[in-house]
Motif scaffolding. Structure first.
Motif, PDB file in Angstrom:
ATOM      1  N   VAL A  60       0.853  -1.195   0.000  1.00 29.69           N
ATOM      2  CA  VAL A  60       0.000   0.000   0.000  1.00 29.69           C
ATOM      3  C   VAL A  60       0.884   1.238   0.000  1.00 29.69           C
ATOM      4  CG1 VAL A  60      -1.720   1.325   1.295  1.00 29.69           C
ATOM      5  CG2 VAL A  60      -1.906  -1.158   1.221  1.00 29.69           C
ATOM      6  N   VAL A  61       0.522   2.207  -0.838  1.00 32.95           N
ATOM      7  CA  VAL A  61       1.224   3.497  -0.856  1.00 32.95           C
ATOM      8  C   VAL A  61       0.205   4.598  -0.550  1.00 32.95           C
ATOM      9  CG1 VAL A  61       3.063   2.812  -2.448  1.00 32.95           C
ATOM     10  CG2 VAL A  61       0.895   3.680  -3.365  1.00 32.95           C
ATOM     11  N   GLY A  62       0.720   5.785  -0.242  1.00 33.55           N
ATOM     12  CA  GLY A  62      -0.166   6.873   0.174  1.00 33.55           C
ATOM     13  C   GLY A  62      -0.408   7.897  -0.916  1.00 33.55           C
ATOM     14  N   LEU A  63      -1.385   8.759  -0.654  1.00 32.59           N
ATOM     15  CA  LEU A  63      -1.740   9.826  -1.594  1.00 32.59           C
ATOM     16  C   LEU A  63      -2.416  10.945  -0.810  1.00 32.59           C
ATOM     17  CD1 LEU A  63      -2.120  10.447  -4.773  1.00 32.59           C
ATOM     18  CD2 LEU A  63      -4.483   9.715  -4.401  1.00 32.59           C
ATOM     19  N   ASP A  64      -2.239  12.179  -1.280  1.00 29.78           N
ATOM     20  CA  ASP A  64      -2.991  13.297  -0.701  1.00 29.78           C
ATOM     21  C   ASP A  64      -3.478  14.138  -1.873  1.00 29.78           C
ATOM     22  OD1 ASP A  64      -4.125  15.207   0.864  1.00 29.78           O
ATOM     23  OD2 ASP A  64      -2.291  15.829   1.881  1.00 29.78           O
ATOM     24  N   ALA A  65      -4.699  13.891  -2.298  1.00 34.21           N
ATOM     25  CA  ALA A  65      -5.234  14.533  -3.508  1.00 34.21           C
ATOM     26  C   ALA A  65      -5.992  15.816  -3.141  1.00 34.21           C
ATOM     27  CB  ALA A  65      -6.164  13.556  -4.231  1.00 34.21           C
ATOM     28  N   ALA A  66      -6.270  16.623  -4.164  1.00 34.85           N
ATOM     29  CA  ALA A  66      -6.925  17.915  -3.932  1.00 34.85           C
ATOM     30  C   ALA A  66      -8.365  17.738  -3.474  1.00 34.85           C
ATOM     31  CB  ALA A  66      -6.883  18.735  -5.217  1.00 34.85           C
ATOM     32  N   ILE A  67      -8.795  18.679  -2.655  1.00 34.95           N
ATOM     33  CA  ILE A  67     -10.195  18.691  -2.200  1.00 34.95           C
ATOM     34  C   ILE A  67     -11.085  19.367  -3.235  1.00 34.95           C
ATOM     35  CG2 ILE A  67     -11.741  19.754  -0.494  1.00 34.95           C
ATOM     36  CD1 ILE A  67      -9.494  19.273   1.591  1.00 34.95           C
ATOM     37  N   LEU A  68     -10.580  20.465  -3.808  1.00 36.40           N
ATOM     38  CA  LEU A  68     -11.329  21.158  -4.863  1.00 36.40           C
ATOM     39  C   LEU A  68     -11.207  20.327  -6.115  1.00 36.40           C
ATOM     40  CD1 LEU A  68     -10.337  24.926  -4.912  1.00 36.40           C
ATOM     41  CD2 LEU A  68     -12.615  23.961  -4.584  1.00 36.40           C
ATOM     42  N   SER A  69     -12.325  19.913  -6.697  1.00 37.27           N
ATOM     43  CA  SER A  69     -12.145  18.974  -7.792  1.00 37.27           C
ATOM     44  C   SER A  69     -13.031  19.250  -8.991  1.00 37.27           C
ATOM     45  CB  SER A  69     -12.332  17.551  -7.280  1.00 37.27           C
ATOM     46  OG  SER A  69     -13.483  17.480  -6.490  1.00 37.27           O
ATOM     47  N   SER A  70     -12.519  18.779 -10.125  1.00 40.10           N
ATOM     48  CA  SER A  70     -13.140  19.013 -11.424  1.00 40.10           C
ATOM     49  C   SER A  70     -14.515  18.358 -11.511  1.00 40.10           C
ATOM     50  CB  SER A  70     -12.232  18.418 -12.498  1.00 40.10           C
ATOM     51  OG  SER A  70     -12.957  18.208 -13.678  1.00 40.10           O
ATOM     52  N   PRO A  71     -15.504  19.051 -12.078  1.00 39.84           N
ATOM     53  CA  PRO A  71     -16.822  18.428 -12.258  1.00 39.84           C
ATOM     54  C   PRO A  71     -16.752  17.182 -13.129  1.00 39.84           C
ATOM     55  CG  PRO A  71     -16.812  20.726 -13.040  1.00 39.84           C
ATOM     56  CD  PRO A  71     -15.423  20.429 -12.578  1.00 39.84           C
ATOM     57  N   ARG A  72     -15.706  17.087 -13.973  1.00 40.19           N
ATOM     58  CA  ARG A  72     -15.606  15.907 -14.854  1.00 40.19           C
ATOM     59  C   ARG A  72     -15.424  14.632 -14.034  1.00 40.19           C
ATOM     60  NH1 ARG A  72     -11.768  16.579 -19.792  1.00 40.19           N
ATOM     61  NH2 ARG A  72     -12.851  14.643 -20.291  1.00 40.19           N
ATOM     62  N   ILE A  73     -14.717  14.762 -12.904  1.00 44.76           N
ATOM     63  CA  ILE A  73     -14.551  13.586 -12.028  1.00 44.76           C
ATOM     64  C   ILE A  73     -15.919  13.099 -11.548  1.00 44.76           C
ATOM     65  CG2 ILE A  73     -13.744  12.821  -9.748  1.00 44.76           C
ATOM     66  CD1 ILE A  73     -11.305  14.547 -10.063  1.00 44.76           C
ATOM     67  N   VAL A 138     -15.234  34.552 -11.837  1.00 44.37           N
ATOM     68  CA  VAL A 138     -16.520  34.571 -12.530  1.00 44.37           C
ATOM     69  C   VAL A 138     -17.377  33.376 -12.099  1.00 44.37           C
ATOM     70  CG1 VAL A 138     -17.656  34.678 -14.782  1.00 44.37           C
ATOM     71  CG2 VAL A 138     -15.350  35.592 -14.514  1.00 44.37           C
ATOM     72  N   GLU A 139     -18.597  33.649 -11.688  1.00 44.63           N
ATOM     73  CA  GLU A 139     -19.475  32.558 -11.267  1.00 44.63           C
ATOM     74  C   GLU A 139     -20.334  32.092 -12.438  1.00 44.63           C
ATOM     75  OE1 GLU A 139     -21.609  33.216  -7.660  1.00 44.63           O
ATOM     76  OE2 GLU A 139     -19.794  33.764  -6.560  1.00 44.63           O
ATOM     77  N   ASP A 140     -19.721  31.320 -13.348  1.00 42.89           N
ATOM     78  CA  ASP A 140     -20.522  30.783 -14.449  1.00 42.89           C
ATOM     79  C   ASP A 140     -20.325  29.267 -14.537  1.00 42.89           C
ATOM     80  OD1 ASP A 140     -18.039  30.434 -15.494  1.00 42.89           O
ATOM     81  OD2 ASP A 140     -18.251  31.914 -17.100  1.00 42.89           O
ATOM     82  N   ASP A 141     -21.039  28.648 -15.479  1.00 44.23           N
ATOM     83  CA  ASP A 141     -20.992  27.183 -15.550  1.00 44.23           C
ATOM     84  C   ASP A 141     -19.581  26.642 -15.776  1.00 44.23           C
ATOM     85  OD1 ASP A 141     -23.605  27.091 -15.087  1.00 44.23           O
ATOM     86  OD2 ASP A 141     -24.233  26.655 -17.155  1.00 44.23           O
ATOM     87  N   ALA A 142     -18.763  27.431 -16.502  1.00 48.02           N
ATOM     88  CA  ALA A 142     -17.422  26.951 -16.831  1.00 48.02           C
ATOM     89  C   ALA A 142     -16.505  26.949 -15.612  1.00 48.02           C
ATOM     90  CB  ALA A 142     -16.822  27.827 -17.933  1.00 48.02           C
ATOM     91  N   SER A 143     -16.869  27.674 -14.564  1.00 49.43           N
ATOM     92  CA  SER A 143     -15.967  27.750 -13.404  1.00 49.43           C
ATOM     93  C   SER A 143     -16.447  26.913 -12.218  1.00 49.43           C
ATOM     94  CB  SER A 143     -15.777  29.207 -12.977  1.00 49.43           C
ATOM     95  OG  SER A 143     -17.026  29.766 -12.640  1.00 49.43           O
ATOM     96  N   VAL A 144     -17.445  26.051 -12.435  1.00 48.12           N
ATOM     97  CA  VAL A 144     -17.960  25.225 -11.332  1.00 48.12           C
ATOM     98  C   VAL A 144     -16.917  24.204 -10.871  1.00 48.12           C
ATOM     99  CG1 VAL A 144     -19.612  23.372 -10.795  1.00 48.12           C
ATOM    100  CG2 VAL A 144     -20.390  25.457 -11.932  1.00 48.12           C
ATOM    101  N   ALA A 145     -16.789  24.069  -9.572  1.00 50.31           N
ATOM    102  CA  ALA A 145     -15.976  22.994  -8.985  1.00 50.31           C
ATOM    103  C   ALA A 145     -16.755  22.420  -7.808  1.00 50.31           C
ATOM    104  CB  ALA A 145     -14.630  23.534  -8.521  1.00 50.31           C
TER     105      ALA A 145
END
Ligand code: ATP
Length: 439
Positions: A60-73, A138-145
Motif C-alpha cells: 500500500v502506498v499513500g496519496l494526498d489529492a486535492a479537495i477542490l475537484s473538477s466536475p468531470r470527475i 466569474v461565477e458561471d458554468d465553466a468555473s464550477v468545482a
C-alpha cells in the motif's frame, strides 16, 4: 454500562476535545472545531490507521489529492446524478428530513414528522449532497468545482500515476486521509454526522478473480483494527448490506458498526467497487486505465476493494467506548480508558509542588520524555485533583516529582487504570516508559 451521550459531549467541551464551531456567534450549523486535546487524539486515530494500512505493509502506498475537484470527475463517477438523498419537508413545522431515516408509526402506519408529529409531509425529492463552488472570479458554468464528498476518486484518477511511479502491481492499494464534504440534510448526534468530516480510505486494486477473497480479507482486517485499539468486540459488528441497499458502484458491501448510545451506527463501509470507477474514468477521459501483467501477458481492469472509514466519527466511537466511571478511595472518578496510542497525552509530568526546588528537576524529566511521547506538564492544584484531570482525559501514566526526588533521583509513576504507583530512578525512566507503553 454505556455512557449517556451528554456525558461524553460535556467532557469534550469541558476538557478541550471538541468545541462547537463559531461558538461566540452562537455556533454554525453542526460544524465543530477540534481543541487542544481533540487535535491530538484525532491525529492519533489517523496515525494508527496509517501505521496499520501503509507503514506495516509493502503493498500500500499513500496519496494526498486535492479537495477542490473538477466536475468531470463527479460526472464520470456518477456522483452528479446519483449522490443524492431523498428529502422530505414537513409542511407544518418546515423541518426537513431524509425520507430513508423516517420509520412508519407502528400504531397507525403513517410517517410522522419527528419534530412536530404532523403527517403532512411532501413527497421525497432527490437532493444532491455535493457542495458546489466557483473557481476564479466569474461565477458561471465553466468555473464550477465541487468539494469532494469522498476521498476515493483521488485514488482512481491517479491510478496510472501511482502505478507508473511506485513500482507496485495488483494486488496493491492506495491510501488517503483527508477532509470530505457532504451537504447532509440532517447532520447530528454530535460529530457522528457533520457536513465537513475526515475520511480514511483505502482503494485496493486486485485481479478480478481475487476480488471476493480480498473483500473477505479486508472485512476481517478492519474489524480487528478497532478491537486492537480497545473497542470491546461485543460493541462492534459487521453488517452485510442487503442487495437493495448497495450503492450504484458496489457488488458487495459490509459495514463495521459500533453500538452508539442511540443504537448501532456505521464506522466504516467495506465495499467491492468492482471495476466500475476505473472503467467510468477510462471512458470519460479517454485514458486507458488498466494493468498489463508482464508475466502472463494478460491485460485487465482491476477490481477495487474499498475499506472507507470516518476519522472524526471513529474518534467519537473510541471516546464513547473508553468512557468509564469508578470509585477510588470512596471518591467517584471519570476515566477515559483509551489505548495509549490514541490518548491525547501519553504521560503527564507533575511536580508535587510549584516550589522552585522541584521545578528544575520536573523540567529535566519533561525534557527527557518529550522527544519520546506527547507530554502534558501541570504544576498547579493538589496532586489528587491533577491525577483526576489526567484520568478524565485518558493519560495512561503520570510521573510525579516530589521532595524525595531531590535526594534519591527517583520519581513516582502512577498508572491510570490501576492507580498503582511505583518509584523509578530518573536514569531508568525512559526505558520504563518505553516498556509500559510498548513504543
Ligand atoms: P451514511 O449512510 O451514514 O450517510 P455512508 O454509507 O454514506 O454513510 P460512506 O460513503 O461509506 O458513508 O463513507 C465512509 C465513512 O465516512 C462512513 O462510514 C463514516 O465513518 C464517514 N462518514 C460519511 N459521512 C459522514 C458524515 N456526514 N459525517 C461524519 N462521517 C461521515
Amino acid at each position: 454500562m454505556p455512557p449517556e451521550m451528554d456525558d461524553v459531549v460535556n467532557l469534550c467541551k469541558r476538557r478541550g476535545f471538541v468545541f462547537p464551531s463559531a461558538e461566540i456567534y452562537g455556533g454554525f450549523r453542526s460544524t465543530y472545531d477540534y481543541g487542544p486535546l481533540g487535535v491530538l487524539m484525532l491525529r492519533n486515530v489517523k496515525d494508527a490507521w496509517w501505521r496499520t494500512m501503509v507503514q506495516l505493509r509493502d503493498d500500500v502506498v499513500g496519496l494526498d489529492a486535492a479537495i477542490l475537484s473538477s466536475p468531470r470527475i463527479w460526472a464520470a463517477s456518477g456522483h452528479l446524478t446519483t449522490f443524492t438523498d431523498p428529502l422530505v419537508d414537513c409542511r407544518n413545522c418546515k423541518e426537513r428530513w431524509r425520507a430513508d431515516h423516517l420509520e412508519p408509526d407502528p400504531e397507525d402506519g403513517a410517517v410522522h414528522c419527528p419534530n412536530c408529529g404532523s403527517t403532512d409531509l411532501t413527497e421525497p425529492r432527490s437532493f444532491n449532497l455535493m457542495f458546489k463552488t466557483y473557481v476564479g472570479p466569474v461565477e458561471d458554468d465553466a468555473s464550477v468545482a465541487y468539494l469532494r464528498p469522498e476521498t476515493a476518486q483521488g485514488q482512481f484518477v491517479n491510478f496510472l500515476n501511482v502505478l507508473q511511479t511506485s513500482r507496485k502491481r495488483p494486488p496493491f492499494g492506495i491510501a488517503q486521509i483527508g477532509k470530505s464534504f457532504r451537504n447532509e440534510i440532517t447532520p447530528g448526534n454530535f460529530v457522528f454526522r457533520t457536513r465537513e468530516f475526515e475520511q480514511m480510505e483505502l482503494e485496493f486494486f486486485v485481479p478480478p478473480s481475487e476480488a471476493d477473497r480480498w473483500f473477505e480479507y479486508w472485512c476481517r482486517e478492519r474489524l480487528e483494527w478497532y478491537v486492537k485499539l480497545g473497542i470491546p468486540q461485543d460493541q462492534l459488528r459487521l453488517r452485510p448490506h442487503a442487495q437493495e441497499e448497495l450503492s450504484h458502484y458496489s457488488s458487495a458491501t459490509a459495514d463495521v458498526e459500533f453500538s452508539f448510545p442511540w443504537g448501532w451506527g456505521e464506522l466504516e463501509g467495506i465495499a467491492n467497487r468492482t471495476d466500475f470507477d476505473l472503467r467510468a474514468h477510462a471512458e470519460a477521459s479517454g485514458e486507458r486505465l488498466d494493468y498489463l501483467d508482464q508475466t502472463t501477458g494478460e491485460r485487465y481492469v482491476p477490481y477495487v476493494i474499498e475499506p472507507a472509514a470516518g476519522a472524526t466519527r471513529t474518534m467519537m466511537a473510541f471516546l464513547i467506548a473508553a468512557y468509564d466511571t469508578d470509585e477510588i478511595g470512596g471518591e467517584p472518578r471519570t476515566v477515559l480508558r483509551l489505548d495509549h496510542r490514541l490518548a491525547p497525552y501519553q504521560v503527564a509530568v507533575l511536580p508535587l509542588s510549584r516550589k522552585d526546588t522541584l521545578v528544575p528537576t520536573a523540567r529535566e524529566v519533561l525534557g527527557l520524555l518529550q522527544p519520546l511521547v506527547m507530554c502534558d506538564y501541570d504544576e498547579t492544584q493538589s496532586i489528587g485533583r491533577r491525577y483526576r484531570r489526567q484520568d478524565e482525559i485518558g493519560t495512561p501514566l503520570c510521573v510525579t516529582i516530589d521532595f524525595d526526588t531531590l535526594d534519591d533521583r527517583e520519581v513516582t509513576i502512577r498508572d491510570r487504570d490501576t492507580t498503582q504507583q511505583s518509584r523509578v530512578p530518573i536514569d531508568k525512566l525512559v526505558e520504563e516508559i518505553k516498556g509500559r507503553l510498548v513504543l
